[in-house]
Write an enzyme that holds these catalytic residues in place. Structure first.
Site, PDB file in Angstrom:
ATOM      1  N   GLU A  28     -12.025  -4.714  87.891  1.00 58.15           N
ATOM      2  CA  GLU A  28     -11.306  -5.659  87.028  1.00 58.15           C
ATOM      3  C   GLU A  28     -12.305  -6.419  86.160  1.00 58.15           C
ATOM      4  O   GLU A  28     -13.396  -6.759  86.598  1.00 58.15           O
ATOM      5  CB  GLU A  28     -10.502  -6.635  87.904  1.00 58.15           C
ATOM      6  CG  GLU A  28      -9.535  -7.519  87.154  1.00 58.15           C
ATOM      7  CD  GLU A  28      -8.669  -8.339  88.109  1.00 58.15           C
ATOM      8  OE1 GLU A  28      -8.454  -9.522  87.816  1.00 58.15           O
ATOM      9  OE2 GLU A  28      -8.214  -7.802  89.141  1.00 58.15           O
ATOM     10  N   ASP A  30     -12.083  -9.781  83.626  1.00 62.22           N
ATOM     11  CA  ASP A  30     -11.127 -10.862  83.359  1.00 62.22           C
ATOM     12  C   ASP A  30     -11.558 -11.836  82.273  1.00 62.22           C
ATOM     13  O   ASP A  30     -12.676 -12.355  82.303  1.00 62.22           O
ATOM     14  CB  ASP A  30     -10.943 -11.739  84.617  1.00 62.22           C
ATOM     15  CG  ASP A  30     -10.268 -11.020  85.756  1.00 62.22           C
ATOM     16  OD1 ASP A  30      -9.517 -10.084  85.503  1.00 62.22           O
ATOM     17  OD2 ASP A  30     -10.499 -11.424  86.910  1.00 62.22           O
ATOM     18  N   GLU A  32      -9.672 -15.373  81.630  1.00 63.62           N
ATOM     19  CA  GLU A  32      -8.586 -16.264  82.022  1.00 63.62           C
ATOM     20  C   GLU A  32      -8.824 -17.621  81.370  1.00 63.62           C
ATOM     21  O   GLU A  32      -9.949 -18.125  81.352  1.00 63.62           O
ATOM     22  CB  GLU A  32      -8.500 -16.414  83.544  1.00 63.62           C
ATOM     23  CG  GLU A  32      -8.078 -15.138  84.244  1.00 63.62           C
ATOM     24  CD  GLU A  32      -7.865 -15.343  85.736  1.00 63.62           C
ATOM     25  OE1 GLU A  32      -6.720 -15.240  86.185  1.00 63.62           O
ATOM     26  OE2 GLU A  32      -8.857 -15.608  86.435  1.00 63.62           O
ATOM     27  N   HIS A  45     -12.498 -18.761  81.792  1.00 65.13           N
ATOM     28  CA  HIS A  45     -12.942 -18.320  83.110  1.00 65.13           C
ATOM     29  C   HIS A  45     -13.115 -16.798  83.048  1.00 65.13           C
ATOM     30  O   HIS A  45     -12.179 -16.076  82.700  1.00 65.13           O
ATOM     31  CB  HIS A  45     -11.846 -18.717  84.118  1.00 65.13           C
ATOM     32  CG  HIS A  45     -12.048 -18.269  85.520  1.00 65.13           C
ATOM     33  ND1 HIS A  45     -12.526 -19.099  86.513  1.00 65.13           N
ATOM     34  CD2 HIS A  45     -11.793 -17.087  86.132  1.00 65.13           C
ATOM     35  CE1 HIS A  45     -12.553 -18.450  87.666  1.00 65.13           C
ATOM     36  NE2 HIS A  45     -12.124 -17.227  87.458  1.00 65.13           N
ATOM     37  N   GLU A  57     -17.785 -15.358  89.033  1.00 63.65           N
ATOM     38  CA  GLU A  57     -17.211 -16.201  87.998  1.00 63.65           C
ATOM     39  C   GLU A  57     -18.280 -16.877  87.139  1.00 63.65           C
ATOM     40  O   GLU A  57     -19.279 -17.373  87.652  1.00 63.65           O
ATOM     41  CB  GLU A  57     -16.331 -17.296  88.619  1.00 63.65           C
ATOM     42  CG  GLU A  57     -15.146 -16.775  89.410  1.00 63.65           C
ATOM     43  CD  GLU A  57     -15.440 -16.538  90.876  1.00 63.65           C
ATOM     44  OE1 GLU A  57     -16.633 -16.575  91.263  1.00 63.65           O
ATOM     45  OE2 GLU A  57     -14.491 -16.315  91.646  1.00 63.65           O
ATOM     46  N   GLY A 126      -9.288 -28.360  89.856  1.00 63.18           N
ATOM     47  CA  GLY A 126      -9.209 -27.901  91.239  1.00 63.18           C
ATOM     48  C   GLY A 126      -7.842 -28.051  91.860  1.00 63.18           C
ATOM     49  O   GLY A 126      -7.702 -28.033  93.091  1.00 63.18           O
TER      50      GLY A 126
END
Length: 219
Positions: A28, A30, A32, A45, A57, A126
């Protein structure tokens, strides 16, 4: 792909645009976009999964308001590297580090997906800021999708096993790498706009940072 993100109070929402294969050992790549209160910056992200394992990340602020207009978000994925770019500026490079035992996504075909979902358990501060459903509907806009790729069909690729034909590469993306100017631009972004990097998170990896983080491989 060109995207214009959810305007106003987008806290708790995540707009996703990503490549993914299927199955428990999926690959994957990503993009985001983590929403925020009106006036607070979006967080871009990024993550890379290989053989079902992510935890890679890197997060960035953007140098513009991504809700005011369309901007181009690009992924270059070839057997040597993955490059994330915004409006043509590279922000992240994930190199093939199979030589030191790090799996790299290159054996599973991936499809492109997009979604807009409620992630208020983690997306904004968070999970402290929840989605305000009185602001619904939340709308992100997409346009001008474009892809040059090896197409997987009936168990085989439109590219040969060694390299794709010149017509399918559209300028050599299959072996493309960052030139010195692009590397400098990426360093500028990472110096000024990167807000999280798994490769510097020693608390998260007390047993030692992932091997690709300390590799001294050069382009």
């Amino acid at each position: 792909m060109q995207l214009k993100l959810v305007p106003g109070n987008s806290a708790g929402t995540v707009t996703a645009y990503y490549l993914s294969s299927q199955g428990p050992t999926h690959d994957e790549i990503d993009f985001e976009f983590l929403g925020n209160l009106s006036g607070d910056p979006y967080i871009l992200h990024t993550n890379v999964f290989s053989q079902g394992k992510g935890n890679r990340e890197q997060q960035f602020y953007l140098w513009f308001d991504p809700t005011a207009d369309f901007h181009t978000y690009s992924i270059l994925w070839n057997p040597q590297r993955i490059i994330f770019s915004v409006d043509g500026t590279p922000i992240r490079e994930f190199k093939n580090s199979e030589s030191i035992g790090v799996p790299f996504p290159k054996n599973q075909p991936m499809r492109i997906y997009s979604s807009l979902w409620n992630a208020d358990d983690w997306a904004t501060r968070g999970g402290l800021l929840k989605t305000d459903w009185s602001q619904a509907p939340f709308t992100a806009s997409y346009r001008n999708f474009n892809a040059n790729a090896c197409v997987w069909s009936s168990g085989s690729s439109s590219c040969s096993s060694t390299s794709p034909s010149p017509t399918s590469t559209n300028g050599g993306w299959y072996s493309q790498e960052l030139d010195s100017t692009s590397q400098e631009r990426m360093k500028w972004v990472q110096k000024n706009y990167m807000i999280y990097n798994y490769c510097t998170d020693t608390e998260r990896f007390p047993q030692g940072l992932p091997p690709e983080c300390t590799a001294t491989t050069t382009s």
